[in-house]
Design a protein around this motif. Structure first.
Motif, short mmCIF file in Angstrom:
data_model
loop_
_atom_site.label_atom_id
_atom_site.label_comp_id
_atom_site.label_asym_id
_atom_site.label_seq_id
_atom_site.Cartn_x
_atom_site.Cartn_y
_atom_site.Cartn_z
N ALA A 41 -3.55 7.38 -6.87
CA ALA A 41 -4.19 7.01 -6.92
C ALA A 41 -3.18 5.98 -8.18
O ALA A 41 -3.67 4.82 -7.97
CB ALA A 41 -5.90 6.64 -7.32
N THR A 42 -2.70 7.04 -9.24
CA THR A 42 -2.17 6.21 -10.18
C THR A 42 -0.92 5.21 -9.64
O THR A 42 -0.86 4.83 -10.40
CB THR A 42 -2.09 8.02 -11.36
OG1 THR A 42 -2.99 8.16 -11.56
CG2 THR A 42 -0.88 6.78 -12.42
N ARG A 43 -0.57 6.02 -8.82
CA ARG A 43 1.02 5.08 -8.59
C ARG A 43 0.49 3.72 -7.80
O ARG A 43 1.17 3.19 -8.27
CB ARG A 43 1.69 6.27 -7.46
CG ARG A 43 2.83 5.49 -6.31
CD ARG A 43 3.51 6.36 -5.78
NE ARG A 43 4.24 5.43 -4.80
CZ ARG A 43 5.75 6.00 -4.28
NH1 ARG A 43 5.72 8.08 -4.17
NH2 ARG A 43 6.50 5.78 -4.24
N PHE A 44 -0.79 3.68 -7.33
CA PHE A 44 -0.69 3.02 -6.71
C PHE A 44 -1.24 1.42 -7.68
O PHE A 44 -1.26 0.53 -7.44
CB PHE A 44 -2.17 2.85 -5.44
CG PHE A 44 -2.72 1.64 -5.29
CD1 PHE A 44 -2.58 1.28 -3.36
CD2 PHE A 44 -3.80 0.90 -5.11
CE1 PHE A 44 -3.56 -0.44 -3.17
CE2 PHE A 44 -4.36 0.11 -4.85
CZ PHE A 44 -3.88 -0.64 -4.04
N ALA A 45 -2.48 2.14 -8.34
CA ALA A 45 -2.07 1.00 -9.56
C ALA A 45 -0.93 0.78 -10.35
O ALA A 45 -1.20 -0.44 -10.51
CB ALA A 45 -3.32 1.98 -10.44
N LEU A 46 -0.89 1.65 -10.62
CA LEU A 46 1.12 0.97 -11.23
C LEU A 46 1.63 0.42 -10.50
O LEU A 46 1.78 -1.31 -11.33
CB LEU A 46 1.54 1.69 -12.29
CG LEU A 46 0.65 3.21 -12.89
CD1 LEU A 46 1.73 4.48 -13.29
CD2 LEU A 46 1.05 1.88 -14.55
N GLU A 47 2.18 0.29 -9.28
CA GLU A 47 2.92 -0.25 -8.05
C GLU A 47 2.27 -1.80 -8.65
O GLU A 47 2.75 -2.53 -8.44
CB GLU A 47 3.38 0.36 -7.39
CG GLU A 47 3.64 1.58 -7.00
CD GLU A 47 4.61 1.90 -5.51
OE1 GLU A 47 3.98 2.07 -5.48
OE2 GLU A 47 5.04 2.87 -5.84
N LEU A 48 1.07 -1.57 -7.68
CA LEU A 48 -0.48 -3.75 -7.43
C LEU A 48 0.44 -3.86 -8.62
O LEU A 48 0.42 -5.01 -8.82
CB LEU A 48 -1.28 -2.70 -6.81
CG LEU A 48 -2.15 -4.12 -6.74
CD1 LEU A 48 -1.85 -4.60 -5.84
CD2 LEU A 48 -3.29 -3.27 -6.82
N SER A 49 0.12 -3.34 -9.90
CA SER A 49 0.41 -3.97 -10.89
C SER A 49 1.28 -4.47 -11.51
O SER A 49 1.68 -6.09 -12.21
CB SER A 49 -0.41 -3.34 -12.47
OG SER A 49 -2.00 -3.14 -11.91
#
Length: 147
Positions: A41-49
């Motif tokens: 979830a952290t990886r997804f949030a930061l990559e998307l952002s």
């Protein structure tokens, strides 16, 4: 925000101001996520952002200027299992945190394509912080990597 409070700099990367360079940035961040053991979830949030923010910088940050683009991305480990990614560019001043939430359309026909990147970042991140330091935009994305 100069240095993320009580943070430790983990890594930096300089990228170009072309759409193709966004893949280099998200690839770099994905490698860091693996090395640091971030939850999905952290990886997804930061990559998307990061992808959303960098797309805006590349697409609009240098339009109409003769500035030689300079874009740097930093990753910081913060206390309490948080991680910060700071995007620094010398483009035109632009504070994405000042963008209002989009109006919910009455129907699908009235829906507008685009303009939802900042809303996505606000949803997935713990904080989104902007400052203008001299001739640089600094956008800091913070997510919880504690799991």
């Amino acid at each position: 925000m100069a240095t993320p409070a009580a943070g430790t700099l983990v890594s930096t990367i300089d990228v170009g101001a072309r759409i193709d360079d966004i893949t280099d940035a998200t690839g770099w961040l994905g490698t860091l996520a693996d090395e640091q053991g971030w939850p999905d979830a952290t990886r997804f949030a930061l990559e998307l952002s990061l992808e959303e923010a960098l797309t805006n910088v590349v697409s609009y940050g240098f339009a109409g200027t003769d500035r030689q683009p300079h874009i740097r991305i930093e990753c910081w480990r913060l206390p309490e299992g948080r991680v910060a990614v700071r995007l620094i560019d010398n483009g035109v001043p632009f504070d994405p945190t000042s963008i209002a939430e989009p109006v919910v359309p009455d129907s699908i026909e009235d829906a507008r394509i685009g303009g939802h990147g900042v809303q996505l970042m606000r949803h997935f991140l713990e904080t989104l912080d902007y400052s203008r330091e001299g001739e640089e935009n600094q956008l800091t994305l913070v997510a919880n990597a504690a799991g």
